[in-house]
Motif scaffolding. Structure first.
Motif, PDB file in Angstrom:
ATOM      1  N   GLY A  12      61.653  -2.124  76.619  1.00 57.80           N
ATOM      2  CA  GLY A  12      60.894  -3.321  76.261  1.00 57.80           C
ATOM      3  C   GLY A  12      61.735  -4.306  75.469  1.00 57.80           C
ATOM      4  N   LEU A  35      56.290  -7.261  78.116  1.00 57.73           N
ATOM      5  CA  LEU A  35      55.369  -6.129  78.115  1.00 57.73           C
ATOM      6  C   LEU A  35      54.935  -5.776  79.539  1.00 57.73           C
ATOM      7  CD1 LEU A  35      53.765  -4.038  76.569  1.00 57.73           C
ATOM      8  CD2 LEU A  35      51.972  -5.751  76.236  1.00 57.73           C
ATOM      9  N   THR A  38      57.814  -3.985  81.173  1.00 64.12           N
ATOM     10  CA  THR A  38      57.957  -2.635  80.631  1.00 64.12           C
ATOM     11  C   THR A  38      56.897  -1.709  81.207  1.00 64.12           C
ATOM     12  OG1 THR A  38      58.851  -3.545  78.575  1.00 64.12           O
ATOM     13  CG2 THR A  38      58.045  -1.276  78.497  1.00 64.12           C
TER      14      THR A  38
END
Length: 45
Positions: A12, A35, A38
């Motif tokens: 991340g 995000l 990820t």
């Protein structure tokens, strides 16, 4: 489990840096995009 979490955090962080190196965008977009990337990387939908 902790190892997976640590790897996800590192990934991340790398995605967040990558987002900042591109075109200028508001910080909240950087966070959201990194995000999302990820989560896709880790298989979470």
């Amino acid at each position: 489990m902790a190892e997976v979490a640590s790897e996800a955090v590192r990934t991340g962080d790398q995605y967040r840096i990558d987002e900042r190196l591109g075109e200028r965008k508001p910080f909240h977009q950087v966070v959201v995009h990194s995000l999302e990337r990820t989560m896709r990387w880790s298989g979470v939908e």
